[in-house]
Design a protein around this motif. Structure first.
Motif, PDB file in Angstrom:
ATOM      1  N   LEU A  70       0.821  -1.208   0.000  1.00 54.05           N
ATOM      2  CA  LEU A  70       0.000   0.000   0.000  1.00 54.05           C
ATOM      3  C   LEU A  70       0.855   1.259   0.000  1.00 54.05           C
ATOM      4  N   LEU A  71       2.027   1.169   0.620  1.00 60.57           N
ATOM      5  CA  LEU A  71       2.940   2.305   0.613  1.00 60.57           C
ATOM      6  C   LEU A  71       3.411   2.598  -0.815  1.00 60.57           C
ATOM      7  N   ALA A  72       3.714   1.540  -1.563  1.00 56.28           N
ATOM      8  CA  ALA A  72       4.104   1.711  -2.961  1.00 56.28           C
ATOM      9  C   ALA A  72       2.939   2.253  -3.787  1.00 56.28           C
ATOM     10  N   LEU A  73       1.730   1.793  -3.474  1.00 52.86           N
ATOM     11  CA  LEU A  73       0.545   2.276  -4.186  1.00 52.86           C
ATOM     12  C   LEU A  73       0.307   3.752  -3.909  1.00 52.86           C
ATOM     13  N   ARG A  74       0.589   4.177  -2.684  1.00 55.56           N
ATOM     14  CA  ARG A  74       0.468   5.601  -2.340  1.00 55.56           C
ATOM     15  C   ARG A  74       1.393   6.445  -3.218  1.00 55.56           C
ATOM     16  N   GLY A  75       2.583   5.918  -3.471  1.00 52.48           N
ATOM     17  CA  GLY A  75       3.520   6.653  -4.304  1.00 52.48           C
ATOM     18  C   GLY A  75       3.044   6.800  -5.740  1.00 52.48           C
ATOM     19  N   LEU A  76       2.177   5.873  -6.190  1.00 52.82           N
ATOM     20  CA  LEU A  76       1.697   5.903  -7.567  1.00 52.82           C
ATOM     21  C   LEU A  76       0.430   6.736  -7.732  1.00 52.82           C
ATOM     22  N   VAL A  77      -0.495   6.594  -6.783  1.00 50.98           N
ATOM     23  CA  VAL A  77      -1.817   7.232  -6.962  1.00 50.98           C
ATOM     24  C   VAL A  77      -2.067   8.388  -6.004  1.00 50.98           C
ATOM     25  N   GLY A  78      -1.226   8.562  -4.994  1.00 50.04           N
ATOM     26  CA  GLY A  78      -1.428   9.681  -4.075  1.00 50.04           C
ATOM     27  C   GLY A  78      -1.619   9.237  -2.637  1.00 50.04           C
ATOM     28  N   ASP A  79      -1.586  10.226  -1.745  1.00 47.19           N
ATOM     29  CA  ASP A  79      -1.637   9.936  -0.313  1.00 47.19           C
ATOM     30  C   ASP A  79      -3.019   9.543   0.196  1.00 47.19           C
TER      31      ASP A  79
END
Length: 214
Positions: A70-79
């Motif tokens: 999910l941390l990596a996903l945050r980097g892709l789609v936003g906080d």
């Protein structure tokens, strides 16, 4: 002792919300997969194998694995995607809820008497009509047994959601272990056990009604 139980209602509500959300999502995923697995045996072996493999991963490890994902996903789609709290706990528990429902539903559909399918085809039913009017009602009791198993597993595993920041009855257990306050541990364990038994009782009544229906 009474002070240890003061937070039980609040944490039990959060615990129940998480567990039932994961169970509902697990059922929504499992039932279509079971239908596909029953109709396509090769796909069924792959799907059941994957679900069984997930079940071998310890609950705590599965919860921890979702944090970097999910941390990596945050980097892709936003906080706006939370890496801690409800979401990782929901995803991990959903994966745990899939296997019992998927296995029972697939078994119920695969072992259905072929004569029933032939009779449904003989009166001109479509595949969808046959599923909803013949196969699903007959398979329902076995599916409900799987849902009961998944519900108990999910309620029990939800205590570990504390480790990813999601409030649950595990808060009392972990806090009690850290401070050696055994009243807190007892309150958390009793609350979780009571919740699991209560959910299982409700589902057992539903299962009994399905089995006894005309």
């Amino acid at each position: 002792m009474s002070g240890a139980f003061a937070r039980v209602p609040e944490l039990m509500a959060s615990h129940l919300l998480l567990a039932m959300a994961a169970l509902a999502l697990g059922i929504a995923i499992s039932l279509p997969l079971a239908v596909a697995a029953a109709r396509h045996p090769r796909l069924g072996r792959v799907v059941l194998g994957a679900a069984s493999l997930i079940q071998t991963v310890p609950s705590l490890a599965l919860l921890a694995l979702f944090y970097p994902v999910l941390l990596a996903l945050r980097g892709l789609v936003g906080d706006w995607v939370p890496a801690l709290g409800f979401l990782p706990a929901l995803l991990a528990l959903t994966l745990y809820a899939i296997l019992p429902v998927l296995r029972n539903a697939t078994t119920a559909l695969v072992t259905l008497d072929p004569a029933l399918r032939e009779a449904a085809d003989g009166v001109g039913m479509t595949a969808r009509q046959r599923l909803w009017l013949v196969e699903a009602p007959i398979a329902a009791p076995v599916v409900m047994a799987g849902i009961r198993t998944a519900a108990v597993w999910t309620v029990g595993a939800a205590t570990l959601s504390t480790t990813v920041g999601q409030p649950s009855l595990g808060d009392l257990i972990f806090a009690g272990l850290q401070t050696q306050n055994w009243a807190l541990v007892l309150a958390g364990c009793i609350g979780a056990a009571a919740l699991a038994l209560g959910v299982d009782l409700i589902l057992s009544v539903a299962e009994g009604g399905i089995r006894q229906r005309k």
